[in-house]
Design a protein around this motif. Sequence first.
Motif, short mmCIF file in Angstrom:
data_model
loop_
_atom_site.label_atom_id
_atom_site.label_comp_id
_atom_site.label_asym_id
_atom_site.label_seq_id
_atom_site.Cartn_x
_atom_site.Cartn_y
_atom_site.Cartn_z
N LEU B 26 21.65 15.94 6.65
CA LEU B 26 23.05 15.53 6.42
C LEU B 26 23.69 14.99 7.69
O LEU B 26 24.44 14.02 7.67
CB LEU B 26 23.85 16.73 5.89
CG LEU B 26 23.67 17.04 4.41
CD1 LEU B 26 24.27 18.40 4.07
CD2 LEU B 26 24.34 15.96 3.57
N CYS B 27 23.37 15.65 8.83
CA CYS B 27 23.90 15.19 10.12
C CYS B 27 23.46 13.75 10.37
O CYS B 27 24.26 12.89 10.76
CB CYS B 27 23.38 16.06 11.26
SG CYS B 27 24.47 17.41 11.62
N GLY B 28 22.17 13.51 10.16
CA GLY B 28 21.60 12.17 10.37
C GLY B 28 22.30 11.15 9.49
O GLY B 28 22.67 10.07 9.95
N MET B 29 22.47 11.50 8.21
CA MET B 29 23.12 10.57 7.27
C MET B 29 24.56 10.29 7.70
O MET B 29 25.03 9.15 7.66
CB MET B 29 23.11 11.15 5.86
CG MET B 29 21.75 11.09 5.17
SD MET B 29 21.67 12.13 3.71
CE MET B 29 22.92 11.45 2.68
N TYR B 30 25.24 11.36 8.13
CA TYR B 30 26.64 11.22 8.52
C TYR B 30 26.78 10.34 9.77
O TYR B 30 27.61 9.43 9.83
CB TYR B 30 27.25 12.60 8.76
CG TYR B 30 28.71 12.53 9.16
CD1 TYR B 30 29.67 12.08 8.26
CD2 TYR B 30 29.12 12.90 10.43
CE1 TYR B 30 31.00 12.01 8.62
CE2 TYR B 30 30.45 12.83 10.80
CZ TYR B 30 31.38 12.39 9.89
OH TYR B 30 32.70 12.29 10.26
N ILE B 31 25.89 10.60 10.75
CA ILE B 31 25.94 9.81 12.00
C ILE B 31 25.63 8.34 11.69
O ILE B 31 26.30 7.43 12.18
CB ILE B 31 24.96 10.39 13.05
CG1 ILE B 31 25.49 11.74 13.54
CG2 ILE B 31 24.79 9.44 14.24
CD1 ILE B 31 24.51 12.56 14.33
N ASN B 32 24.63 8.12 10.83
CA ASN B 32 24.28 6.75 10.44
C ASN B 32 25.46 6.04 9.78
O ASN B 32 25.76 4.87 10.05
CB ASN B 32 23.08 6.79 9.49
CG ASN B 32 22.62 5.40 9.09
OD1 ASN B 32 22.44 4.55 9.94
ND2 ASN B 32 22.46 5.17 7.80
N LEU B 33 26.15 6.79 8.92
CA LEU B 33 27.31 6.20 8.22
C LEU B 33 28.41 5.86 9.21
O LEU B 33 29.04 4.81 9.13
CB LEU B 33 27.82 7.19 7.17
CG LEU B 33 28.94 6.70 6.28
CD1 LEU B 33 28.47 5.58 5.37
CD2 LEU B 33 29.48 7.84 5.41
N ARG B 34 28.64 6.76 10.17
CA ARG B 34 29.71 6.52 11.14
C ARG B 34 29.38 5.35 12.07
O ARG B 34 30.22 4.52 12.38
CB ARG B 34 29.95 7.77 12.01
CG ARG B 34 30.54 8.92 11.27
CD ARG B 34 31.96 8.69 10.86
NE ARG B 34 32.84 8.43 11.98
CZ ARG B 34 34.16 8.39 11.88
NH1 ARG B 34 34.75 8.58 10.73
NH2 ARG B 34 34.90 8.15 12.93
N ILE B 35 28.11 5.31 12.53
CA ILE B 35 27.75 4.28 13.51
C ILE B 35 27.54 2.93 12.85
O ILE B 35 28.08 1.91 13.27
CB ILE B 35 26.46 4.69 14.29
CG1 ILE B 35 26.77 5.91 15.16
CG2 ILE B 35 25.98 3.54 15.18
CD1 ILE B 35 25.57 6.47 15.88
N ASN B 36 26.74 2.92 11.78
CA ASN B 36 26.38 1.63 11.18
C ASN B 36 27.32 1.20 10.06
O ASN B 36 27.25 0.07 9.60
CB ASN B 36 24.96 1.69 10.60
CG ASN B 36 23.93 1.89 11.68
OD1 ASN B 36 24.19 1.56 12.84
ND2 ASN B 36 22.80 2.42 11.34
N GLY B 37 28.16 2.12 9.61
CA GLY B 37 29.06 1.79 8.51
C GLY B 37 28.35 1.65 7.18
O GLY B 37 28.86 1.08 6.23
N ILE B 38 27.12 2.12 7.11
CA ILE B 38 26.36 2.05 5.86
C ILE B 38 25.66 3.38 5.65
O ILE B 38 25.41 4.12 6.60
CB ILE B 38 25.30 0.92 5.90
CG1 ILE B 38 24.45 1.04 7.17
CG2 ILE B 38 25.93 -0.43 5.81
CD1 ILE B 38 23.26 0.13 7.20
N SER B 39 25.35 3.68 4.40
CA SER B 39 24.64 4.93 4.17
C SER B 39 23.14 4.68 4.04
O SER B 39 22.36 5.61 3.96
CB SER B 39 25.19 5.63 2.93
OG SER B 39 25.14 4.76 1.83
N SER B 40 22.72 3.41 4.05
CA SER B 40 21.30 3.11 3.92
C SER B 40 20.58 3.33 5.24
O SER B 40 21.13 3.09 6.31
CB SER B 40 21.12 1.66 3.48
OG SER B 40 19.77 1.33 3.50
N THR B 41 19.36 3.78 5.16
CA THR B 41 18.57 3.96 6.37
C THR B 41 17.46 2.91 6.46
O THR B 41 16.58 3.00 7.29
CB THR B 41 17.94 5.36 6.40
OG1 THR B 41 17.28 5.58 5.15
CG2 THR B 41 18.97 6.44 6.62
#
Lengths: 302, 460
Positions: B26-41
């Motif tokens: 969840l941390c990874g997903m949240y950080i990705n969403l905050r930094i990249n503005g997307i939820s896709s990895t």
Amino acid sequence: MFLKRVFGFLSIAFLCVDLLILAMYIQTKYNQLVLSDKMIDNAVSYYTSNGIEIDTDIIESEIPENPIYTFSGSNYDVADRVSQEIASKMLSSTDVSFVETPDGVVYSFSENNKSIAAFKVYTDGLGFEYSLTGFESKIEQIPVLLFNSDSEQASALSSDIRKRISSFVSCISQNSGCEYTVLGSLGEGDGIYVYIARNVYGTYLIEDMSAVLYFEENDLKCVSGNWIFPEIKKSYFEPLCDGLNALKKLDEAQLKKVISEKITYTYRSSENYTGYLIPVWKIEYIDVKGNRNIQYIDAIKY
Amino acid sequence: MKEKKDTVKYLLIFITFVLFFAMLILCGMYINLRINGISSTLPEVPGDDKWVVTGTGYNSNASTLNLVSPTFIGYKNSSDGMVAAAFDNEARAELNDKYRKIITELLKGKQSKRKFANQNELIQFIDEIKKSDKFIYVNYYNEIPSSAILTDFSDLESIYKHDSFLIKYVFILENDNRNIYGVCINENLEVYLLESEYELLYDQNIQLAYNGVRGFVPFEFASFTYPEAVFTKSFEADSVMMVPSASFYEFDPDGDNTKELLDNLGFNRNLVKSFRSADNTGISFVDDGRELYVDAINSKMSYDCHNRGIHLSEYLKYDPKGENYGLGDILMCAKRFVNSLDRLLIGGEAYPALTGVYTDGEKVSVNFKYFYNGILITKEPYDLKIEFASDSVVGMEINAVFCDSGRYTDPVIPQKLAMTATDKNDMPENTPIYYNALYVTGTGADSEVAWISRESGGEN
């Protein structure tokens, strides 16, 4: 006992943290990936004041996150495997032979030395044909616009026909399941034409990637269309534009009424034999002359 | 009993680990969403195939580059106040398009220089314009000739006849009859009024569609005479990646790219000779008086025709009917020349935009800088310079840099806040100060946006 307490405490602590992060994630996602009601209302009142009919429900509030799918190679590369699948699943034939033609390859299926069906794969593009021996296909003569896209009629297809469609689609869709959408059907009783489109995933279909199947007495007699045989893989992601910005790319001077907008997929190929399935906005509208139009807008931001 | 206790213990341990790993995910997903503005990895589409999804290739000259592009474009209306397109492609493109159509019509119409009795009257006039109820406001990096704007949109004849003047700021306003008119102001505070030849109504809804749409940020005019604008709030700006073109572009005389480049520069590809320095850092192409030199270390290219320039008619395919070519022709030629170059060498996804036209009496230099959505990508005084003399292209210098959009967006601090920290004491009084944004980056690394201020024509 002590360990149990420690792990009990840790479980509760981690659960709380998980829930907290999940809540933050959902809230952030909502803030970043959803257009506010105010934005949509403003846009609708802007269009309305310019004499363009549009409902608030038409504008997608969620900013789409559809991935880009790819596939490698051509239909010709996997035609052997597809023909084997057709032989085993659709026909009781084990004898498959082929002959190369200038525009593709034709597979013949036979039983007791008697030809029972043929399957042709074109090398140029993604076209294919399938028909029982001696059956003269008239599919090419049917304009797809004639198909009744009434969803009730499409769902009224008999379970036998649906099973056969699924079975055939699974043969020609390598490792991609058998996701397809029935776009319409034509005819009743003995002869039924069914118009289907290939889905990328879920309900997202690929525009112009479709086939028409003809059934007589629930037997599949012939098929013709365009289809991607190789396996489709979820591969890349690029940020997509929202429904509001997609609408703004239309020529407002030509707009009378916006009927719908939704994400769909289109096919493009690169120079290195990779096929790309790319999300695009499909917008249906009525122009100032009263004609119904469909326009595809690139969804990927650039 | 003990077995049951052990089972509970192991179950608790298992649950703890499951929840721990869930927390990491969840941390990874949240950080990705905050930094990249997307939820896709998922990864981005590889650079080689980017043209497939965008419809434009880096090395495709199919998309025509415009000669001019504003660094700042905004508007004022009663509902939004003063807002400007941030450094976002979508927001800018729409408004830019509307502005271009209007300014083209106005430049093709009537133009007059406004006279003022004294400096106070002039300042009052500019102040009143800044306080108008509604307008579109545009600001260029440096002052540019008005004919340069026309080369982007008009037919050749009207450019040829156009009497050019310099433009730094443009206001599109509405007069009492609801018609559109334009006010152009340059560095010397000369004011030109533009009127259309026919009725051009100010569309009341011209900007309303932008209400609340992302990419627009409030701005205000800096508190001095020049109508220089600054953003008052923070926003997210795209990051970029930059690499020297020489690090991947092979200047191979047998390569298709190089052959095309040499063709465009007037070399005879059958006679051209290439030389490489022993350490492979300098490459020279020579053909009877023409030379293209590539400094691979600094990724600079220089082209000199010496006495064998390429005549303007080679690019323009017309002659000025017995007269000399004018400034409009030179600018049109510069546009075609830039469009003939491989975009891998001239900024990639960033575009070269005109920043000035200078002359020493003999030569005319047309200078460009690379911009990515209005942000400078280098600190060089110019990134591309084309020299003209005797109706011919006689030289060129290129800062060969390739820029691509990065994966991230970065919040920028409000420009107004950053500008208050600028030390203006070193600058002479009454010197116009221009504000811009610049990507600061290490080679190949993702970048960050910095606000810069500079004196007229200079860099800071």
